[in-house]
Design an enzyme around this catalytic site. Structure first.
Site, short mmCIF file in Angstrom:
data_model
loop_
_atom_site.label_atom_id
_atom_site.label_comp_id
_atom_site.label_asym_id
_atom_site.label_seq_id
_atom_site.Cartn_x
_atom_site.Cartn_y
_atom_site.Cartn_z
N LYS A 1 0.83 -1.21 0.00
CA LYS A 1 0.00 0.00 0.00
C LYS A 1 0.86 1.27 0.00
CE LYS A 1 -2.41 -1.71 3.53
NZ LYS A 1 -2.26 -3.18 3.45
N THR A 2 1.92 1.28 0.80
CA THR A 2 2.82 2.44 0.81
C THR A 2 3.51 2.61 -0.53
OG1 THR A 2 3.22 2.08 3.18
CG2 THR A 2 4.75 3.53 2.01
N ASP B 1 -1.11 5.83 6.94
CA ASP B 1 -1.19 4.39 7.20
C ASP B 1 -2.03 4.15 8.46
OD1 ASP B 1 -0.77 1.75 6.72
OD2 ASP B 1 1.32 1.72 7.39
N THR C 1 -5.88 -2.07 7.32
CA THR C 1 -6.11 -3.51 7.31
C THR C 1 -7.51 -3.85 7.78
OG1 THR C 1 -5.18 -3.68 9.54
CG2 THR C 1 -3.67 -4.01 7.70
N ARG D 1 6.28 -8.46 1.42
CA ARG D 1 7.17 -8.06 2.52
C ARG D 1 7.81 -9.27 3.17
NH1 ARG D 1 4.19 -4.62 6.79
NH2 ARG D 1 4.26 -3.08 5.10
#
Length: 359
Positions: free
Chosen positions: A85-86, A130, A179, A238
């Site tokens: 997302k970032t 975030d 999330t 990740r």
């Protein structure tokens, strides 16, 4: 309203704090670590692997906004952590030729925290928040007029002497990441023009990401080796990059030149990451439910007490993946281990599977 483009889109402003202190002279500096992370992170949708449906939607949004010479509409990205997302927010800023400021909701404790960010935005900039579901009420209410009318409404003074001051803001794009999309209040969620979900990755997609990262890390890896790491990465880039680093450590210590499937498996077995991506705690949860509770149904608090793990950690960290791969079910009576999990753990006796015939 026209927006001014940066001459160099690569010069993006992020709000990552840096720490210049070094513990040891031989340790890499924070700046060097940031440079490594920046080199691994994709900088365009051409480099960004996976999420094809999302990329198609965002490509249209970018082209339309650039044609009108306007900022993009506010965007809400939701899905499990670690899916990019970032990275997407930074790619959007690069594609639009604007800056991207990055923060997290827990850091915006006081109204002045969000106020300082908003008043320093330039036309068209992207503000990435975030964990946006964790915004406190005052901060969230300040965002309402900022998102809709591009203005800040600040109350000065108290009681009868209180007055409201309105500060105009440049047109900007808010990109929120969460999330837990259901945890957002309706007024905030409804102010996003785009709401998009990120999906878990397939092992083949993760293998492509791993090969790209290995190349940037100057580490040799075979196709089967990349796929072996991809299969154990829980569908998350990740985690895939993290496991690649651990396997790289292993082959370096063992004096091997290339990550093969066999070496990747050996390394990840040492780190107790099994072929399905389960770690020691995942297996502890499943094994405890089988041996102490006959596979369930069992309540979350009972599982937490028996394993010594925090109930919230089990529910938010471990359960989502176990549910996704079909190793665990939630029923009105409690959690139940599935036959697939029995087989994976090597507990396939008829006496162990008989509980499912009674449900």
């Amino acid at each position: 309203m026209a927006i001014k483009r940066n001459q160099n889109p690569q010069q993006r402003n992020t709000s990552h704090d840096t720490n210049d202190k070094e513990l040891l002279i031989t340790q890499p500096t924070t700046q060097e670590k940031d440079n490594l992370e920046e080199s691994i992170r994709p900088h365009s949708f051409d480099e960004y692997i996976g999420q094809q449906d999302l990329k198609a939607v965002l490509s249209i949004v970018i082209e339309a906004a650039k044609t009108r010479n306007e900022p993009m509409d506010h965007l809400l990205l939701y899905g499990p952590p670690g899916l990019g997302k970032t990275t997407i927010s930074l790619i959007l800023a690069s594609a639009m030729g604007v800056n991207c400021k990055i923060t997290a909701a827990p850091a915006l404790e006081r109204p002045r925290d969000i106020t300082g960010l908003l008043v320093n935005l330039k036309p068209g900039d992207i503000l990435f928040i975030d964990e946006i579901h964790r915004l406190n009420r005052l901060t969230e209410e300040l965002l309402y007029p900022a998102m809709e009318d591009y203005r800040l409404e600040i109350t000065i003074g108290k009681g009868q002497a209180a007055r409201t001051r309105r500060i105009p803001l440049p047109r900007f794009t808010l990109v929120g990441a969460t999330t837990k999309v259901g945890a957002l209040t309706s007024p905030l969620r409804d102010r996003f023009g785009l709401i998009q979900r990120l999906k878990f990755y397939e092992p083949e997609e993760l293998a492509l990401i791993i090969k790209r990262t290995a190349k940037l890390l100057k580490t040799s890896i075979t196709e089967p080796g990349a796929l072996e790491i991809g299969r154990r990465s829980r569908g998350t880039p990740r985690i895939a990059n993290r496991l690649l680093r651990r396997v790289r450590d292993y082959i370096q210590v063992k004096k091997f030149d290339t990550i093969t499937q066999e070496l990747a498996a050996q390394a990840l077995d040492i780190y107790q990451v099994d072929p399905q991506g389960l770690d020691w705690t995942d297996r502890l949860i499943l094994d405890t439910m089988i041996t102490q509770f006959n596979g369930g149904p069992v309540g979350l608090e009972a599982v937490a007490a028996a394993t010594g793990e925090d109930a919230k950690t089990i529910e938010e960290v471990y359960e989502p993946y176990l549910l996704q791969i079909g190793y665990l079910n939630r029923t009105p009576r409690g959690r139940v281990v599935t036959p697939t999990a029995y087989q994976h753990l090597g507990k396939t006796g008829e006496e162990q599977l008989s509980i499912f015939s009674d449900q």
